[in-house]
Design a protein around this motif. Structure first.
Motif, short mmCIF file in Angstrom:
data_model
loop_
_atom_site.label_atom_id
_atom_site.label_comp_id
_atom_site.label_asym_id
_atom_site.label_seq_id
_atom_site.Cartn_x
_atom_site.Cartn_y
_atom_site.Cartn_z
N GLY A 20 0.78 -1.23 0.00
CA GLY A 20 0.00 0.00 0.00
C GLY A 20 0.81 1.28 0.00
O GLY A 20 0.24 2.37 0.09
N GLN A 21 2.13 1.17 -0.11
CA GLN A 21 2.97 2.37 -0.09
C GLN A 21 3.77 2.51 -1.38
O GLN A 21 4.01 1.54 -2.10
CB GLN A 21 3.92 2.34 1.11
N ASN A 22 4.15 3.75 -1.69
CA ASN A 22 5.05 4.08 -2.81
C ASN A 22 4.51 3.60 -4.16
O ASN A 22 5.27 3.18 -5.03
CB ASN A 22 6.46 3.49 -2.55
N ASN A 23 3.18 3.63 -4.30
CA ASN A 23 2.53 3.25 -5.56
C ASN A 23 2.91 1.84 -6.03
O ASN A 23 2.97 1.56 -7.23
CB ASN A 23 2.88 4.27 -6.66
N GLY A 24 3.17 0.97 -5.08
CA GLY A 24 3.50 -0.41 -5.42
C GLY A 24 4.96 -0.65 -5.74
O GLY A 24 5.37 -1.79 -5.96
N VAL A 31 21.57 7.59 -4.53
CA VAL A 31 20.28 8.13 -4.10
C VAL A 31 19.28 6.99 -4.13
O VAL A 31 19.41 6.03 -4.89
CB VAL A 31 19.80 9.28 -5.01
N THR A 32 18.26 7.10 -3.29
CA THR A 32 17.23 6.07 -3.23
C THR A 32 16.33 6.15 -4.46
O THR A 32 15.88 7.22 -4.86
CB THR A 32 16.38 6.24 -1.96
N LEU A 33 16.09 4.99 -5.06
CA LEU A 33 15.27 4.89 -6.26
C LEU A 33 13.94 4.22 -5.93
O LEU A 33 13.84 3.45 -4.97
CB LEU A 33 16.00 4.06 -7.32
N SER A 65 10.30 1.34 7.86
CA SER A 65 10.20 2.75 7.49
C SER A 65 11.51 3.19 6.86
O SER A 65 12.59 2.77 7.29
CB SER A 65 9.91 3.61 8.72
N LYS A 66 11.42 4.02 5.83
CA LYS A 66 12.63 4.56 5.19
C LYS A 66 13.53 5.28 6.18
O LYS A 66 14.74 5.33 6.00
CB LYS A 66 12.23 5.56 4.10
N ASP A 67 12.92 5.86 7.21
CA ASP A 67 13.66 6.72 8.12
C ASP A 67 14.24 5.97 9.32
O ASP A 67 14.76 6.59 10.25
CB ASP A 67 12.73 7.84 8.63
N TYR A 68 14.15 4.65 9.31
CA TYR A 68 14.64 3.89 10.46
C TYR A 68 16.15 4.10 10.62
O TYR A 68 16.90 4.14 9.62
CB TYR A 68 14.32 2.41 10.29
N LYS A 69 16.56 4.20 11.85
CA LYS A 69 17.98 4.50 12.15
C LYS A 69 18.89 3.44 11.53
O LYS A 69 18.62 2.25 11.59
CB LYS A 69 18.20 4.56 13.66
#
Length: 263
Positions: A72-76, A88-90, A255-259
């Motif tokens: 359900g995240q990032n348009n699949g 960079v993150t793709l 989560s993308k922001d996880y340490k």
């Protein structure tokens, strides 16, 4: 002296392994993979974290590539940190060519899904004899631990000609023959995800392998190793270590922001 536990039957072992995989809620593990592609054996080691309902997947390879996919995240698409230029993150389609490369399986098949599929019989299959060919052959030591061994000997493994039907895709043909998508793509020079023109004749394996070995942990009944050989020798081998099943994984770790993540 406690009575010795009798060895499992083939049916007991396959049933308990399938149930253990189906009942997974979360999984942490390390996977060592060997996969044959273009005549070479590619090796990789990854740590994985998964939840199953809903599906969330985090993978970090030995080359520091990171993959995160959440239902359900990032348009699949998956978030991918390539650990290489441009650093960079793709956002990439997990089933697409850029992300899959020469790997036999997609990130969405992380964990034990492929192994469970080896033993699955279905009305969609043209022939279920491969799935029914597995036999419990005793116990062995793997990485210092005892495991039950399921083995399939399928000497009739070969490539057969198949005429594609209407709206046929690589995935539907792979499901029909239970052979996985990769060898269909490789043998016929197809592109990942493409539709196959109706009437086109392609060459397809009639099963997943000629010799297949699955080692099963007698405590958890989860696989610890699977090796598949075909007409050319080793096709793939996966070893699972540091397996932790059904212990809660904090949502923050998906989560993308996880340490510690570079996503």
């Amino acid at each position: 002296m406690a009575p010795k536990t009798p060895p499992p039957t083939t049916e007991q072992l396959t049933t308990r392994m399938s149930a253990a995989i189906e009942n997974l809620k979360t999984l942490r593990c390390t996977v060592k993979a060997q996969e044959r592609a273009a005549g070479n054996i590619n090796q990789a080691r990854s740590i994985m974290k998964l939840t199953y309902n809903p599906v969330r997947i985090y993978i970090k390879t030995h080359k520091d590539v990171e993959v995160l996919w959440v239902t359900g995240q990032n348009n699949g698409d998956a978030w991918v940190y390539p650990a290489a230029f441009p650093y960079v993150t793709l956002s990439l389609d997990p089933k697409g060519k850029l992300m899959r490369g020469n790997q036999h399986h997609t990130a969405l098949q992380a964990g034990f899904g492929t192994i469970s599929d080896l033993l699955r019989t279905t009305n969609l299959r043209q022939d279920n004899s491969f799935s029914r060919s597995f036999r419990y052959t005793g116990d062995t030591l793997l990485l210092g631990r005892t495991c039950h061994v399921l083995r399939s000997s399928y000497p009739q493994f070969r490539y057969v000609s198949y005429k594609a039907g209407k709206n046929e895709t690589i995935a539907t043909v792979a499901e029909r023959f239970g052979c996985g998508e990769y060898r269909i793509i490789e043998r016929n020079g197809l592109s990942i995800g493409e539709k196959i023109p109706e009437g086109k004749v392609i060459h397809v394996p009639n099963a997943y392998g000629r010799r297949t070995t699955v080692c099963v942990d007698p405590r958890t009944f989860l696989p610890t190793m699977v090796q598949v050989d075909d007409d050319k020798g080793l096709f793939e081998r996966f070893e699972f270590t540091d397996v932790i099943a059904n212990q809660p994984i904090p949502l923050a770790e998906f989560s993308k922001d996880y340490k510690g993540y570079k996503l």
